[in-house]
Design a protein around this motif. Sequence first.
Motif, mmCIF file in Angstrom:
data_model
loop_
_atom_site.group_PDB
_atom_site.id
_atom_site.type_symbol
_atom_site.label_atom_id
_atom_site.label_comp_id
_atom_site.label_asym_id
_atom_site.label_seq_id
_atom_site.Cartn_x
_atom_site.Cartn_y
_atom_site.Cartn_z
ATOM 1 N N ARG A 43 0.825 -1.211 0.000
ATOM 2 C CA ARG A 43 0.000 0.000 0.000
ATOM 3 C C ARG A 43 0.861 1.264 0.000
ATOM 4 O O ARG A 43 0.482 2.286 -0.565
ATOM 5 N N LYS A 67 -3.924 1.989 -3.952
ATOM 6 C CA LYS A 67 -3.706 2.020 -2.504
ATOM 7 C C LYS A 67 -4.933 1.529 -1.751
ATOM 8 O O LYS A 67 -4.832 0.736 -0.824
ATOM 9 N N TRP A 123 -5.269 -2.191 -1.808
ATOM 10 C CA TRP A 123 -4.402 -2.871 -0.839
ATOM 11 C C TRP A 123 -4.930 -2.686 0.581
ATOM 12 O O TRP A 123 -4.802 -3.579 1.418
#
Lengths: 455, 332
Positions: free
Chosen positions: B105, B113, B116
Motif C-alpha cells: 500500500r 492504494k 491494498w
Amino acid sequence: MLDTLMLSRIQFAANISFHILFPTITIALCWFLVFFKVRFDMTGNPVWMRAYRFWVKIFALSFALGVVSGITMSFQFGTNWPGFMEKVGNIAGPLLGYEVLTAFFLEATFLGIMLFGIKRVPPKVHTLACLIVALGTTLSAFWILSLNSWLQTPTGFEMRDGVAFPTDWFAIIFNPSFPYRLAHMLLASGLTASFLIIGISCYRLLKGDDKQAPKLTLKVALIVAAVLAPLQAFVGDLHGLNTLEHQPQKIAAMEGVWHTEKGAPLLLFAIPDEEQRTNHFEIGIPNLASLILTHEMEGEIKGLNEFIGEHPPVKPVFFGFRIMVGLGLLMIAASWFGLYQLKRRNKLPPWLMRGFVLLTFSGWLATLAGWYVTEIGRQPYLVSGVLKVSDAATQIAPGNVGFSLILYLSVYVILLAAYLHTVFLMARRAVEIEEFEPNQQPVKSSLTHGENAYV
Amino acid sequence: MFDQHTLAIIFVSLMGLATLMYAILDGYDLGVGILLPLNDEQSADTMIASIGPFWDANETWLVLAIGLLLIAFPTAHSIVLQALYIPCTLMLIGLIMRGVAFDFRAKAIVAHKRRWDSVFKTGSLLASLAQGYMLGLYVMGFTNTLEAHGFALLSAIGVSAAYTFIGSAWLVMKTEGTLQQRAITVCQSTVIITFIGIFTVSLVNLLLSPDIYQKWFALPYALILIPIPLICASFFILCWFVLKRLAKQPKVGASLPFFFALLIFSLSFFGLAFSFFPEIVPGQLTIWQAVAAPESLNFLLWGALIVVPTILAYTAFSYRVFWGKVDELRYY
C-alpha cells in the motif's frame, strides 16, 4: 486424480520455491544496505543515503514477502508432513527452534527500528540496527541450511525404535555437507542481490535517470558480482566434490551417468531417458566429468545402475544442474565484461544495460535451479537413508490439500506479479525524484542528530 | 539437565507464554487491521503507522508458539494441525494478505492504494476469524458435530471482537483527535462484546466438561482460582469507566484501556490454559504423552534461557523507541 502425497509435494515445492526467492534477495541486500549506510556515516555524502533510501524500500517489500511465506512453512511440517517430525523431530526441532529464537526475533524487531526509527534513534544506533538485521538474516540462513544439510547428509544421531535421537549436536549442526551448502547459498544470495541492483540501476539509467545514486549502486554491485561470481564457481565445485563423496547417486543423475564408467565425458547436452536408462542426443567433452570430479582423466564415476530404486528422477536434476551452471557462467562473463566497460569508458553501452535489465532476476532462476538439483537429487528420501518422502506424508483427504494448494498457488501468482510490478514502478518513480531537495546541503559531520533532518 | 517430566512442564509454559504474547501483540495489530477505514486515507495511514514498526515481530511469536508445539510435542502438533487443516490454511492466507498489503500500500500507485487497504482489512479479519474458529474447535476437543462448529463460529466472532477491543485500545493510546475519539467509541462497544464472549466461552467450558468444573471448584485451589474471573470482570468494569472518562478528557490516562486489555487477555488465557492442563490435545493426549526426547529439549532449553530474556529486552527497547503518540510513517 492426484493423491494426497503428490498434492502435498506440489504444495510444499510451491511454498518453498516462492519463499526462497525473498530471503535470497534480503540476506545479501541487507549487507549492501549496511555498506551504503556506513559509507554515508563515514563520508556524509548524501548520494549514499539516496542509495540506501531507494534500496531499503525494496528490501522492506522483499522482507515482508519472505516473512509471510515463511510462516506457512512452519505450519506445513505438521499439516502435510507429520511423519517428518515424528521420525526426526528430535533433531529438526531444536534447529528450527534456534532459528526462531536467535534469528527471527532479532531481525523482525530491529527491522522496525531500521525502517521507521531513523528519526527516533541516534544515527549510530540506526546503523547498528541495520547491522543487526543483516546478522539476523544471515544467522537464519545458518540454521536452516544446517537443517537442510542434515537431511542430505545426516550425522550425529542414532535410531531407537524407528525414531532418530541426537547423540552429538556439534556433528549434527556441522554435518559434512553444511559448510559447502551454506557458502554456496550465501554466495547465491550475494549474486542475486548484486544482479538485482545492477538490473534495476541500469533500468533507471535507461529511463533517463541522470542522478548519481544509480550510477554508484551500479558500480558497487558490478564489483561485488565480479568478485562473487568466480568465487561461486569455485565453491560450487567443492560442493560437487562433497556431494560425490556423500551422495554419489545425486552426482550420477546430475551428470547423466547411467552406468559406472571410467573417463566419463562432461555432457553439455543430452536428453535422459528414464525408461531405457540411457541418454539421447548426447553432446559431451570426453573425460572431462571424470577430470573435474576425480581429478584424473580415467577416474571412475559411479553410475545410476548401482542405485536402482534408490536414485532420484534424472531429468529434472540433469537439466536443473545445466541451467544453474549456464547462468553462473553467464554471470561471470556479464559481470567481468560490464566492469571492464565501466573501467574503460566510465559508463555502460545501452545494449549492455538492456542485457543487464534482462538479467535482473537471473539470480532467482539460478538459485531455484540449484535448489531443485539438490532437493530432487535427494529423492526418494526426505532424510538420506533414514526416511522416505512417501512415509512422511499426511493422511488428510486429497480434496482438502487440493483446496489449500489452489489457494496458495493463486495467492503466490498474484503476489509475484505485484512484486515485479512494484519493483519496476519504484524504479520509474525514482527517476522523477530530484537527487536532493532544494534546501538541503551535504553535511560534513554525520555523527550528530541534526544530520537526520534532511534525509 | 532436566528429566522428561519437568521438561514437558517447562516447554508447555514457554509455549503458553509465546501464545499469550502472540494473542496480545498480534491481537492489537490484527484489531487495528479490522478497524481500518476504507474511505479515510489519512486515518488509515496513521493507524498503519502505529503498528508499522511492530507487526513483523508480533507475528514471530506465532512462529515461536507453533514452533515450540512442533519441537516439544510433535505428535500433538500433527494431530492438532491436521484436525485444523482448513481453518489453518485460511488463517495463513489471511496473514499473507495483510503482511504484504501493509508494504504494497505504501509503494503502489495511488489508485491501487485503497485496494491494498481492503486486502489488509480482509486479511486481518480472515486471520482473526480463523484463529477464533480454531480455538473453538480446540475447546470442543475437535469433535465433528454441528454444536462444535456452531460453538467455533461463536468463538470466531468472540476472538475477532477481542482483537478489535485490544486494537481500539491500542489506537486510544497511540492516536489523537478525532481518530482517538472514534477509537474510544469502538473500544466502548467491543469491551462489552468481549466480556460477553469470554463469559460464554468460560461457561461452555465449565458445563461441557465435568473435569474442568471439578478443577475450578475443588478446594483448596478454588480459593485461589475463583478470584480470577472476578478480578477479570472488575477489569472490564474499570476499563468501561475509564473509557467513559476518556471520551471527555482524552489527554490523561489514554494508555489505561490498553493495559486493562492486556491484563484481561492474560487472565483469560491463564484460565483457559489452567482448564486444559496437563492435556495438550483435549481428551486425547497429555503433555507427558506427547513430549519429545529430553536430549533435544535440554539442548534447546539452554539456548532459550539465554535468548528469551534477550528477546524480551530488545522488544522492550523497540517499544521504548516508538513510545508515545504515533507520528507520520515514512520509510528511510
